[in-house]
Write an enzyme that holds these catalytic residues in place. Structure first.
Site, PDB file in Angstrom:
ATOM      1  N   MET A  21       8.243  -4.688   1.022  1.00  0.00           N
ATOM      2  CA  MET A  21       6.907  -5.285   1.128  1.00  0.00           C
ATOM      3  C   MET A  21       7.022  -6.687   1.703  1.00  0.00           C
ATOM      4  SD  MET A  21       5.150  -3.994  -2.445  1.00  0.00           S
ATOM      5  CE  MET A  21       6.664  -4.090  -3.420  1.00  0.00           C
ATOM      6  N   CYS A 104       3.614   0.957   8.244  1.00  0.00           N
ATOM      7  CA  CYS A 104       2.812  -0.249   8.023  1.00  0.00           C
ATOM      8  C   CYS A 104       1.479  -0.134   8.753  1.00  0.00           C
ATOM      9  CB  CYS A 104       3.560  -1.482   8.504  1.00  0.00           C
ATOM     10  SG  CYS A 104       2.619  -3.014   8.267  1.00  0.00           S
ATOM     11  N   HIS A 173       3.838   7.738   2.243  1.00  0.00           N
ATOM     12  CA  HIS A 173       2.664   7.194   1.561  1.00  0.00           C
ATOM     13  C   HIS A 173       1.524   8.179   1.769  1.00  0.00           C
ATOM     14  CE1 HIS A 173       0.132   3.672   0.166  1.00  0.00           C
ATOM     15  NE2 HIS A 173      -0.773   4.548   0.583  1.00  0.00           N
ATOM     16  N   ASN A 205       4.916   8.154  -2.336  1.00  0.00           N
ATOM     17  CA  ASN A 205       4.507   6.762  -2.480  1.00  0.00           C
ATOM     18  C   ASN A 205       2.984   6.681  -2.434  1.00  0.00           C
ATOM     19  OD1 ASN A 205       4.211   4.071  -0.206  1.00  0.00           O
ATOM     20  ND2 ASN A 205       4.716   3.773  -2.338  1.00  0.00           N
ATOM     21  N   ASP A 207      -0.290   4.576  -5.010  1.00  0.00           N
ATOM     22  CA  ASP A 207      -1.112   4.604  -6.225  1.00  0.00           C
ATOM     23  C   ASP A 207      -0.338   5.006  -7.481  1.00  0.00           C
ATOM     24  OD1 ASP A 207      -3.207   3.894  -4.617  1.00  0.00           O
ATOM     25  OD2 ASP A 207      -4.164   5.855  -4.615  1.00  0.00           O
ATOM     26  N   ARG A 230       2.419  -1.725  -4.428  1.00  0.00           N
ATOM     27  CA  ARG A 230       1.625  -2.843  -4.947  1.00  0.00           C
ATOM     28  C   ARG A 230       1.613  -2.914  -6.470  1.00  0.00           C
ATOM     29  NH1 ARG A 230      -3.811  -1.298  -2.493  1.00  0.00           N
ATOM     30  NH2 ARG A 230      -2.864   0.769  -2.750  1.00  0.00           N
TER      31      ARG A 230
END
Length: 351
Positions: A21, A104, A173, A205, A207, A230
């Site tokens: 990140m 990204c 993701h 990946n 949530d 996150r």
């Protein structure tokens, strides 16, 4: 959930990984998360072209250090030759795993035809993977999204091609680039990627914050491991704690006041030492804000937000340490229930 994950010739001591990140997983953060038990923490996203040119701030993002269980350097770029050179430099710097960023969603990245924009140019993405794999002896992995948008959900096909090219693991993701971080991650769609490959791990990946979400993400996707993003903001211990919760079925445990305070102070001092002052404190302030937001003290969220605002305006490490100690320590509980309008007095009292 069995402990451990094999990526190429690298054995990872857990299946709860921490994502690369930008602005977050710098060396101080990675060292701290590793000390707290994280088995895998990747660097910030490193631009291969700038790394090859030796740009100081980019080289710093790829910084390695003792105390890490393994070193994962993530590269982003669009030129196969430069990607190969970046991969060679990452290997020379001590990378155990080299990860390529095809996920990204940031406009400044996709606008340069990098990151998740590569989901729209799969042939170029394959040339980048092939160049990196051929350039190094270390395992090359890829992190991607489901696709660019709902009309271009090509993660499964790209993962299959990645496996054929020698890529050793794929992280997905569960959103398209168009979604950014809106809506809910589609863990079930990651299952299509898992079905498309035969011999490499797939990592889900998006949530994942709680043990319940982790179990559900693994169940829906059939993935071999999961990656946190996150959710680790203000919680660098989350990877290790979630790993334990998945292995033994216990409830996710959060640090108490003293342990949390020690973690924050250690992180802040490490940031100051790594970047120097005043930059180190400036770089740490976003982490400080998240630490305060994630803590249950003060109980009143309005009071907590005000405390965060005041703490993030303090100008020295010593001031932050005193004010945060006054806010959290049981020995000064009477302060933690006071209005944060009194923080200047609390700093003085704690000193």
């Amino acid at each position: 959930m069995n402990a451990g994950l094999q990526i190429g010739d690298v054995r990872i001591a857990g299946r709860v990984l921490m994502a690369p990140m930008t602005g977050i997983t710098d060396l101080p953060f990675r060292l701290l998360a590793s000390k707290l038990g994280a088995a895998y923490v990747a660097t910030e996203m490193v631009a291969s072209a700038e790394l090859a040119r030796g740009r100081p701030d980019v080289v710093r993002r790829a910084a390695v250090g003792g105390g890490l269980p393994l070193t994962v350097i993530q590269l982003v770029g669009r030129d196969p030759e430069i990607m190969a050179e970046g991969a060679r430099m990452a290997e020379a710097a001590g990378a155990d795993i080299i990860d390529l960023n095809f996920g990204c969603p940031a406009k400044e990245v996709t606008g340069s035809a990098c990151g998740s924009a590569l989901m729209r140019t799969p042939d170029l993405a394959c040339r980048l993977m092939e160049a990196a794999v051929k350039a190094v002896s270390r395992p090359v992995t890829v992190k991607m999204r489901l696709g660019w948008d709902d009309d271009c959900r090509n993660a499964a096909e790209l993962a299959r091609r990645a496996e054929d090219l020698g890529v050793k693991a794929v992280t997905v993701h569960g959103r398209t680039r168009k979604q950014f971080y809106t809506g809910q991650a589609d863990w079930g769609a990651v299952g299509e990627v898992k079905a498309a490959v035969s011999s490499i791990p797939v990592i889900v990946n998006g949530d994942i914050i709680t043990a319940e979400q982790a179990r559900e993400a693994l169940t829906q996707s059939g993935a071999d491991a999961l990656m946190l993003g996150r959710g680790v903001y203000g919680r660098p211990w989350l990877s290790a704690h979630l790993e334990r919760a998945l292995v033994d079925g216990t409830q996710l445990q959060e640090p108490g006041r003293e342990e949390r305070l020690d973690i924050v102070i250690e992180h802040m001092r490490a940031s100051a030492a790594f970047y120097g002052l005043p930059l180190g404190l400036k770089m740490f302030r976003k982490h400080l804000g998240w630490y305060v937001e994630q803590a249950p003290w003060p109980e009143d969220p309005v009071e907590r937000r005000a405390a965060k605002a005041r703490l993030c305006r303090l100008e020295t490490v010593e001031e932050v340490e005193r004010a945060l100690s006054a806010l959290w320590r049981p020995a000064v509980d009477q302060f933690s229930n006071s209005s944060v309008e009194n923080l200047p007095q609390l700093v003085k009292a704690a000193g």
